[in-house]
Scaffold this motif. Structure first.
Motif, mmCIF file in Angstrom:
data_model
loop_
_atom_site.group_PDB
_atom_site.id
_atom_site.type_symbol
_atom_site.label_atom_id
_atom_site.label_comp_id
_atom_site.label_asym_id
_atom_site.label_seq_id
_atom_site.Cartn_x
_atom_site.Cartn_y
_atom_site.Cartn_z
ATOM 1 N N LEU A 55 70.235 -36.384 -10.128
ATOM 2 C CA LEU A 55 68.898 -36.489 -10.722
ATOM 3 C C LEU A 55 68.128 -35.194 -10.505
ATOM 4 N N ASP A 56 67.549 -34.678 -11.592
ATOM 5 C CA ASP A 56 66.660 -33.509 -11.552
ATOM 6 C C ASP A 56 65.239 -34.005 -11.801
ATOM 7 N N ILE A 57 64.390 -33.927 -10.782
ATOM 8 C CA ILE A 57 63.013 -34.413 -10.876
ATOM 9 C C ILE A 57 62.095 -33.283 -11.322
ATOM 10 N N GLY A 58 61.387 -33.491 -12.447
ATOM 11 C CA GLY A 58 60.532 -32.450 -13.014
ATOM 12 C C GLY A 58 61.357 -31.434 -13.751
ATOM 13 N N THR A 59 62.109 -31.896 -14.720
ATOM 14 C CA THR A 59 63.160 -31.078 -15.340
ATOM 15 C C THR A 59 62.648 -29.930 -16.191
ATOM 16 N N GLY A 60 61.436 -30.055 -16.759
ATOM 17 C CA GLY A 60 60.884 -28.967 -17.576
ATOM 18 C C GLY A 60 61.771 -28.637 -18.763
ATOM 19 N N SER A 61 62.176 -27.389 -18.871
ATOM 20 C CA SER A 61 63.041 -26.942 -19.970
ATOM 21 C C SER A 61 64.443 -27.537 -19.878
ATOM 22 N N GLY A 62 64.732 -28.186 -18.749
ATOM 23 C CA GLY A 62 66.072 -28.719 -18.523
ATOM 24 C C GLY A 62 67.015 -27.704 -17.919
ATOM 25 N N CYS A 63 66.485 -26.572 -17.475
ATOM 26 C CA CYS A 63 67.358 -25.480 -17.031
ATOM 27 C C CYS A 63 68.260 -25.888 -15.867
ATOM 28 N N ILE A 64 67.725 -26.652 -14.906
ATOM 29 C CA ILE A 64 68.542 -27.071 -13.771
ATOM 30 C C ILE A 64 69.571 -28.105 -14.220
ATOM 31 N N VAL A 77 74.381 -36.349 -15.183
ATOM 32 C CA VAL A 77 73.129 -35.674 -14.837
ATOM 33 C C VAL A 77 71.975 -36.308 -15.608
ATOM 34 N N THR A 78 70.908 -36.625 -14.879
ATOM 35 C CA THR A 78 69.691 -37.183 -15.461
ATOM 36 C C THR A 78 68.527 -36.251 -15.149
ATOM 37 N N GLY A 79 67.626 -36.055 -16.106
ATOM 38 C CA GLY A 79 66.434 -35.243 -15.891
ATOM 39 C C GLY A 79 65.182 -36.047 -16.184
ATOM 40 N N TRP A 80 64.219 -35.983 -15.275
ATOM 41 C CA TRP A 80 62.946 -36.694 -15.443
ATOM 42 C C TRP A 80 61.805 -35.713 -15.662
ATOM 43 N N ASP A 81 60.889 -36.099 -16.544
ATOM 44 C CA ASP A 81 59.624 -35.387 -16.635
ATOM 45 C C ASP A 81 58.568 -36.306 -17.233
ATOM 46 N N ILE A 82 57.329 -35.791 -17.326
ATOM 47 C CA ILE A 82 56.184 -36.680 -17.532
ATOM 48 C C ILE A 82 55.686 -36.776 -18.966
ATOM 49 N N SER A 83 56.269 -36.035 -19.920
ATOM 50 C CA SER A 83 55.777 -36.126 -21.294
ATOM 51 C C SER A 83 56.907 -36.070 -22.302
ATOM 52 N N GLU A 84 56.664 -36.690 -23.444
ATOM 53 C CA GLU A 84 57.646 -36.706 -24.525
ATOM 54 C C GLU A 84 57.926 -35.286 -25.025
ATOM 55 N N ASP A 85 56.898 -34.440 -25.059
ATOM 56 C CA ASP A 85 57.081 -33.062 -25.530
ATOM 57 C C ASP A 85 58.068 -32.305 -24.643
#
Length: 219
Positions: A55-64, A77-85
């Motif tokens: 799990l990547d918390i606060g994935t942003g651009s998804g770079c990690i 691999v799962t990525g979390w972030d706070i907005s649809e954009d």
């Protein structure tokens, strides 16, 4: 040229950047990936995780998340972030780099419930205090997303506490936690990890010789 003269970062002007030898599209709703974060990702890759749930918390651009999916064998691999954009940008970058990552809406301050546990959790959370803002260059503080950078002066470890609380429940026993940190609070992060029952804690310096990343194992 006008945008560059206004101090807009060139990565936003051209709409993309390079990270771990991969191309990532981005706009000013996500942070520009940094070389220090490449070092964190390289650390995880060099630990040779295989068949892991990450799990990547606060994935942003998804770079990690995208880089880990690209370089680790048979990992989910799962990525979390706070907005649809943000999720839309990260998903596009996974497609662009021909990897599968599950991107989901979730805020670590009130995380979604999951009925399974992760083998590895990684995060580069907001860690610059408001007091430190005066030392930040204009191209960062006026253009990059405020909520991804800054944390209140009176609780600089706020997001780390939330991540540790989540990890206590949702990281497997002997699972790994990797974090990018503010070098000014490295001792405090280590103490907090020990207090939360993590062991085998390792601090690592970045290429500027600053304590920039940390790894710990859950009991």
């Amino acid at each position: 040229i006008d945008s560059l003269l206004s101090e807009m970062p060139i990565q936003y002007v051209v709409g993309e950047t390079n990270f771990m030898n991969l191309i990532f599209k981005l706009n000013n709703s996500v942070l520009i990936p940094r070389p220090e974060t490449e070092e964190l990702v390289s650390w995880i890759i060099n630990d040779e995780h295989t068949n892991k749930n990450i799990l990547d918390i606060g994935t942003g651009s998804g770079c990690i998340a995208v880089s880990l999916s690209k370089n680790l064998n048979n990992c989910k691999v799962t990525g979390w972030d706070i907005s649809e954009d943000i999720i839309k940008i990260a998903s596009h970058n996974a497609t662009l780099n021909n990897v599968i990552v599950e991107f989901e809406l979730s805020d670590i301050t009130n995380p979604k419930l999951v009925d399974y546990k992760f083998d590895v959790i990684v995060s580069n959370p907001p860690y610059i205090t408001i007091e430190e803002k005066k030392f930040i260059s204009n191209n960062v503080k006026f253009f990059e997303p405020y909520t991804a950078l800054f944390v209140k002066d009176d609780d600089p470890l706020y997001f780390y506490k939330k991540i540790f609380d989540f990890s206590n429940t949702n990281l497997k026993s002997n699972g790994f936690l990797y974090l990018e940190i503010n070098e000014n609070f490295s001792k405090e992060v280590v103490k907090l990890l020990k207090d939360k029952g993590f062991y085998d804690i390792k601090l690592k310096k970045d290429f500027r010789s600053k304590n920039r990343m940390i790894k710990a194992v859950k009991k």
